[in-house]
Motif scaffolding. Structure first.
Motif, PDB file in Angstrom:
ATOM      1  N   LEU A 211       9.334   7.498   2.104  1.00  0.00           N
ATOM      2  CA  LEU A 211       8.885   6.214   1.541  1.00  0.00           C
ATOM      3  C   LEU A 211      10.007   5.177   1.641  1.00  0.00           C
ATOM      4  O   LEU A 211       9.778   4.038   2.083  1.00  0.00           O
ATOM      5  CB  LEU A 211       8.461   6.401   0.072  1.00  0.00           C
ATOM      6  CG  LEU A 211       8.127   5.105  -0.671  1.00  0.00           C
ATOM      7  CD1 LEU A 211       6.914   4.409  -0.073  1.00  0.00           C
ATOM      8  CD2 LEU A 211       7.890   5.371  -2.166  1.00  0.00           C
TER       9      LEU A 211
ATOM     10  N   ASP B 122       0.500   3.962  -3.274  1.00  0.00           N
ATOM     11  CA  ASP B 122       0.153   5.366  -2.991  1.00  0.00           C
ATOM     12  C   ASP B 122       1.199   6.328  -3.549  1.00  0.00           C
ATOM     13  O   ASP B 122       0.966   7.529  -3.614  1.00  0.00           O
ATOM     14  CB  ASP B 122       0.046   5.602  -1.472  1.00  0.00           C
ATOM     15  CG  ASP B 122      -1.227   4.975  -0.932  1.00  0.00           C
ATOM     16  OD1 ASP B 122      -2.092   4.608  -1.744  1.00  0.00           O
ATOM     17  OD2 ASP B 122      -1.349   4.841   0.315  1.00  0.00           O
ATOM     18  N   ALA B 123       2.385   5.811  -3.915  1.00  0.00           N
ATOM     19  CA  ALA B 123       3.470   6.702  -4.354  1.00  0.00           C
ATOM     20  C   ALA B 123       3.346   6.988  -5.849  1.00  0.00           C
ATOM     21  O   ALA B 123       2.838   6.165  -6.608  1.00  0.00           O
ATOM     22  CB  ALA B 123       4.813   6.040  -4.065  1.00  0.00           C
TER      23      ALA B 123
ATOM     24  N   GLU C  11      10.371   4.031   5.195  1.00  0.00           N
ATOM     25  CA  GLU C  11       9.282   3.131   5.658  1.00  0.00           C
ATOM     26  C   GLU C  11       9.405   1.746   5.022  1.00  0.00           C
ATOM     27  O   GLU C  11       9.222   0.716   5.686  1.00  0.00           O
ATOM     28  CB  GLU C  11       7.918   3.741   5.327  1.00  0.00           C
ATOM     29  CG  GLU C  11       7.532   4.825   6.314  1.00  0.00           C
ATOM     30  CD  GLU C  11       6.205   5.487   5.956  1.00  0.00           C
ATOM     31  OE1 GLU C  11       5.376   5.634   6.850  1.00  0.00           O
ATOM     32  OE2 GLU C  11       6.000   5.853   4.779  1.00  0.00           O
ATOM     33  N   LEU C  12       9.732   1.722   3.720  1.00  0.00           N
ATOM     34  CA  LEU C  12       9.912   0.421   3.058  1.00  0.00           C
ATOM     35  C   LEU C  12      11.083  -0.325   3.692  1.00  0.00           C
ATOM     36  O   LEU C  12      11.031  -1.542   3.913  1.00  0.00           O
ATOM     37  CB  LEU C  12      10.178   0.617   1.551  1.00  0.00           C
ATOM     38  CG  LEU C  12       8.994   1.107   0.709  1.00  0.00           C
ATOM     39  CD1 LEU C  12       9.465   1.434  -0.713  1.00  0.00           C
ATOM     40  CD2 LEU C  12       7.866   0.079   0.657  1.00  0.00           C
TER      41      LEU C  12
ATOM     42  N   SER D 214       0.832  -1.208   0.000  1.00  0.00           N
ATOM     43  CA  SER D 214       0.000   0.000   0.000  1.00  0.00           C
ATOM     44  C   SER D 214       0.866   1.258   0.000  1.00  0.00           C
ATOM     45  O   SER D 214       0.492   2.263  -0.609  1.00  0.00           O
ATOM     46  CB  SER D 214      -1.057   0.006   1.099  1.00  0.00           C
ATOM     47  OG  SER D 214      -0.519  -0.418   2.287  1.00  0.00           O
ATOM     48  N   LEU D 215       2.054   1.200   0.622  1.00  0.00           N
ATOM     49  CA  LEU D 215       2.955   2.355   0.520  1.00  0.00           C
ATOM     50  C   LEU D 215       3.344   2.586  -0.943  1.00  0.00           C
ATOM     51  O   LEU D 215       3.390   3.719  -1.429  1.00  0.00           O
ATOM     52  CB  LEU D 215       4.237   2.108   1.327  1.00  0.00           C
ATOM     53  CG  LEU D 215       4.128   2.045   2.845  1.00  0.00           C
ATOM     54  CD1 LEU D 215       5.470   1.636   3.448  1.00  0.00           C
ATOM     55  CD2 LEU D 215       3.707   3.414   3.389  1.00  0.00           C
TER      56      LEU D 215
END
Ligand code: MEV
Length: 344
Positions: free
Chosen positions: A250, A239-240, A253-254, A235-236
């Motif tokens: 990003l 959304d990018a 977080e990944l 989902s990250l």
């Protein structure tokens, strides 16, 4: 004569758990296997492998690879390489309804065997595509991916997901969960690969996870937890904006999710001392995250780092034999040469 190349891959997330229907996100990288298929006027198959991390070998056989003559190459490596090539030839013959077709096959690969970068999937995808094109029966991409999966499934005794073969066929980043395979539009991620020079035995490693899962409920929970991590990462990614470089946030977080994914894979027993050493070297050098990629047991790690620090550090890490930046391969299977002859 037809020459097709297909890319290797790294797993951003989800190897092993994908075997049990959890989602995975592999990403194709610009390291390719290239297969040339030329029709013969008999039903023999002659295979010349210039580089499969072997010293190179030439084999000619009729019927199945089981009947081939002895050659001067370590038997397990030869069996592995020949098994995949033979399965690709069988799939091509079946797809083109040409059970007696013979081929001269040449394989060249930039992808080390069994190192977690999808060498076998790339050889199988490129092999089926080249052989069916040489027969004048090119396959639609989805069918190519499906036949490549069947070939891997057969060679790996039913212990294969669709992830490696779908990713190599389509290129880019993909999401695979069971039979559900889709392409993803993602920003270009700053992948760095570290390679310990070794290889893991995919069949054994997959079987090991299966046993653990049957024996301990924690292992089944761990597989599910990997699935949760993949869904969060996915989902990250969706959304990018794929058209712009990924934000620092990003990547960070990944990277966190990759670190957790590596820990869960370690709990399932598929990491190794050299993989852990490279993972920690990458993290200490400032990588946003690092994990093993592929079946594990030895081979490669993948890290996310926009800077050169991880590569520099891995270069000096004992046990790391090679390191490189891996570009996302937008193209999957790609025709390099096609003289389009069905006649031998
Ligand atoms: C091997 O590259 C990846 C595994 O998940 C096996 C598979 O998906 O077929 C370990």
């Amino acid at each position: 004569m037809t020459t097709v190349s297909a890319p290797g891959k790294v797993y951003l997330f989800g190897e092993h758990a994908v075997v049990y229907g959890e989602p995975a996100v592999p990403c194709a990288i610009e390291k390719r296997a290239t297969v040339t298929a030329e029709l013969r006027d008999d039903n023999h198959v002659r295979v010349e492998a210039a580089d499969l991390s072997l010293n190179g070998f030439v084999v000619e056989y009729a019927g199945s690879t089981a009947n081939r003559p002895d050659v001067d190459v370590p038997q397990p490596l030869l069996d592995a390489a020949m098994g995949y090539i033979d399965a690709a030839v069988q799939q091509a013959r079946e797809a083109a309804d040409a059970p007696d077709a013979g081929f001269d096959i040449t394989v060249e690969s930039e992808i080390p065997l069994g190192a977690g970068l999808g060498s076998s999937a790339a050889v199988v995808v490129a092999g089926i595509d080249a052989a069916t094109r040489a027969l004048g029966e090119p396959l639609a991409r989805r069918e190519l991916a499906d036949r490549a999966y069947k070939a891997e499934y057969e060679v790996q005794d039913g212990q294969a997901s669709r992830a490696d073969t779908f990713c190599s066929t389509m290129g880019g980043a993909v999401r695979v969960a069971g039979d559900d395979c889709t392409t993803l539009s993602t920003p270009t991620l700053p992948f760095v690969v570290g390679f310990d020079g070794g290889a893991g035995d995919t069949g054994k490693l997959v079987a090991g996870v299966r046993e653990l899962r049957e024996q301990y409920s924690f292992a089944a929970d761990t597989v599910e937890a990997i699935g949760d991590i993949v869904s969060m990462g996915e989902s990250l990614l969706v959304d990018a904006d794929p058209e712009v470089p990924p934000s620092d946030e990003l990547v960070s977080e990944l990277g966190d999710l990759m670190n957790i994914n590596h820990g869960l894979l370690s709990a399932l027993g598929v990491s190794s001392r050299s993989l852990d050493t490279m993972v920690w070297a990458a993290r200490e050098a400032g990588a946003e995250g690092a994990k093993l990629t592929g079946a594990g047991g030895g081979g490669c790690i993948v890290a996310l780092d926009q800077s050169d620090e991880t590569e520099t550090s891995l270069r000096y890490t004992p046990g790391c034999k090679d390191t490189f930046r891996a570009e996302l391969a937008d193209e999957g299977a790609r025709v390099e040469v096609d003289v389009g002859s069905e006649e031998a």
